[in-house]
Design a protein around this motif. Structure first.
Motif, PDB file in Angstrom:
ATOM      1  N   TRP A 131       8.209   0.487  -7.090  1.00  0.00           N
ATOM      2  CA  TRP A 131       7.541   0.140  -8.368  1.00  0.00           C
ATOM      3  C   TRP A 131       7.248   0.661  -9.629  1.00  0.00           C
ATOM      4  CZ3 TRP A 131       8.463  -5.014  -9.181  1.00  0.00           C
ATOM      5  CH2 TRP A 131       8.514  -5.435  -6.847  1.00  0.00           C
ATOM      6  N   PRO A 132       6.176   2.543  -8.865  1.00  0.00           N
ATOM      7  CA  PRO A 132       6.148   2.849 -10.110  1.00  0.00           C
ATOM      8  C   PRO A 132       7.585   3.664 -10.902  1.00  0.00           C
ATOM      9  CG  PRO A 132       5.504   4.353  -8.484  1.00  0.00           C
ATOM     10  CD  PRO A 132       6.569   2.833  -7.523  1.00  0.00           C
ATOM     11  N   SER A 160       7.728  11.501   0.585  1.00  0.00           N
ATOM     12  CA  SER A 160       7.937  11.819   1.751  1.00  0.00           C
ATOM     13  C   SER A 160       7.924  10.197   2.806  1.00  0.00           C
ATOM     14  CB  SER A 160       6.583  12.582   2.388  1.00  0.00           C
ATOM     15  OG  SER A 160       5.167  11.460   1.938  1.00  0.00           O
ATOM     16  N   SER A 161       7.578   9.223   2.261  1.00  0.00           N
ATOM     17  CA  SER A 161       7.658   7.703   2.909  1.00  0.00           C
ATOM     18  C   SER A 161       9.280   7.184   2.363  1.00  0.00           C
ATOM     19  CB  SER A 161       6.462   7.670   2.872  1.00  0.00           C
ATOM     20  OG  SER A 161       6.128   6.591   1.788  1.00  0.00           O
ATOM     21  N   ILE A 162       9.979   7.774   1.741  1.00  0.00           N
ATOM     22  CA  ILE A 162      10.859   6.846   0.998  1.00  0.00           C
ATOM     23  C   ILE A 162      11.073   6.040   1.976  1.00  0.00           C
ATOM     24  CG2 ILE A 162      12.671   9.013   1.003  1.00  0.00           C
ATOM     25  CD1 ILE A 162      13.456   7.608  -1.837  1.00  0.00           C
ATOM     26  N   ASP A 217       2.317   9.298  -7.968  1.00  0.00           N
ATOM     27  CA  ASP A 217       2.944   8.222  -7.084  1.00  0.00           C
ATOM     28  C   ASP A 217       4.309   8.572  -6.991  1.00  0.00           C
ATOM     29  OD1 ASP A 217       0.390   7.612  -7.471  1.00  0.00           O
ATOM     30  OD2 ASP A 217       0.627   5.791  -8.589  1.00  0.00           O
ATOM     31  N   ILE A 218       5.499   9.565  -7.393  1.00  0.00           N
ATOM     32  CA  ILE A 218       6.503   8.974  -7.035  1.00  0.00           C
ATOM     33  C   ILE A 218       6.676  10.239  -6.466  1.00  0.00           C
ATOM     34  CG2 ILE A 218       8.645   9.540  -8.188  1.00  0.00           C
ATOM     35  CD1 ILE A 218       8.102   7.865 -10.968  1.00  0.00           C
ATOM     36  N   TYR A 260       0.406  -1.414  -0.148  1.00  0.00           N
ATOM     37  CA  TYR A 260       0.008  -0.064  -0.111  1.00  0.00           C
ATOM     38  C   TYR A 260       1.121   1.428   0.089  1.00  0.00           C
ATOM     39  CZ  TYR A 260      -3.387  -3.328   1.401  1.00  0.00           C
ATOM     40  OH  TYR A 260      -4.674  -4.320   1.624  1.00  0.00           O
ATOM     41  N   THR A 261       0.350   2.531  -0.480  1.00  0.00           N
ATOM     42  CA  THR A 261       0.887   3.449  -0.545  1.00  0.00           C
ATOM     43  C   THR A 261       0.583   4.140   0.713  1.00  0.00           C
ATOM     44  OG1 THR A 261      -1.374   4.830  -1.083  1.00  0.00           O
ATOM     45  CG2 THR A 261       0.387   3.474  -2.764  1.00  0.00           C
TER      46      THR A 261
END
Length: 311
Positions: A280-281, A269-271, A263-264, A92-93
């Protein structure tokens, strides 16, 4: 002349056939030679498979997201940055959206905008270059200067301006016009050079001598023989248009919503805590663009007789 003068005549070999044609030889033209070269290259088939697969996914996204039934916009914050689970193979994102669903539906936006932008830029470039190269004179000077103006404008910057001004009317078609409407100058230059080369051919002069109008000669005889490099440039340009769409979405002036670029941007912010939401994107964008660019480069080499002779 004396009647006793000697005449020397070269001996004639009875088994020599003058201007013989081997009917058994394979027919050949530019496209057949290119196909014979490409079909033996594994990289060509790999690029074709990837391109076809991406186009199928972009055309029929619902077929690849039937399970789970939730769409790319169905997000649940309780699943924020969640890992892979049953029915959600990519996790999930940050907003709790299914990565796989957004990846598949994001392909539809990127491919649709890329294809439309490529068609728009190619059509404008072909028309401008063909008219300039075939008719010459004042029309050539005028269209060439217009092309020079557009050539100096970075189409990404121009697209940013257009999408900012038309932020209330953003759509895939508007974004495609913003990209393709400013990226046609290089295609026009190439088309003009090819038309200048082809119009010197004997069959073009014969067509005009037989009474065919110049415009019909351009459409029937000149343009079909000048389009081979344009097809190659369009294939490479499709990959560049996909990158342009992702760039605009990444900068926040694209369509937003479901897009690889968006999406990228959202995953930045959550890398550190959830890097796969960014991976994935990014991977989908990289593989897709690389496949189209590689396919274009291989076609360019195959359609160039000099390049084939050097291998």
């Amino acid at each position: 002349m004396s009647s006793n003068s000697t005449h020397y005549v070269a001996p004639v070999k009875a088994d020599v056939v003058v201007d013989a044609v081997r009917l058994s030889d394979k027919k050949s033209n530019l496209w057949l030679d290119a196909w014979r070269d490409l079909r033996h290259r594994p990289l060509f088939w790999l690029s074709v498979v990837v391109c076809v697969l991406v186009i199928i996914v972009a055309t029929l996204p619902s077929m690849f997201t039937a399970f789970p039934p939730s769409g790319p916009q169905a997000c649940d914050l309780s699943n924020s940055n969640g890992g892979p689970s049953a029915g959600h193979p990519l996790g999930y994102t940050f907003q709790g959206c299914d990565v796989w669903s957004r990846l598949v539906h994001g392909a539809s936006v990127s491919i649709a905008v890329g294809v439309m932008a490529t068609i728009i830029g190619t059509v404008i470039g072909v028309i401008m270059g063909a008219l300039a190269g075939f008719y010459g004179g004042f029309l050539d000077s005028l269209l060439s200067r217009v092309g020079d103006i557009f050539f100096t404008i970075p189409y990404i910057v121009a697209a940013i301006v257009v999408m900012t001004v038309l932020k209330e009317h953003r759509s895939e078609l508007v974004l495609a016009f913003a990209i393709g409407g400013f990226s046609w100058a290089s295609t026009a230059r190439l088309m003009r050079a090819e038309v200048l080369r082809v119009k010197q051919s004997d069959f073009v002069m014969a067509s005009i001598s037989l009474g065919l109008t110049r415009f019909k000669t351009l459409l029937v005889h000149v343009m079909p023989n000048a389009l081979a490099p344009i097809i190659v440039v369009a294939t490479v340009g499709l990959g560049q248009a996909i990158v342009a769409e992702a760039t605009l979405s990444f900068l926040g002036v694209g369509l937003g919503g479901v897009s690889w670029g968006a999406d990228i941007a959202n995953a930045q912010s959550s890398i550190r805590t959830s890097p796969m939401a960014l991976f994935w994107p990014s991977l989908a964008l990289t593989v897709t663009v690389l496949a189209f660019v590689t396919l274009g480069e291989l076609m360019r080499d195959a359609l160039d007789p000099k390049a084939r002779a050097q291998r």
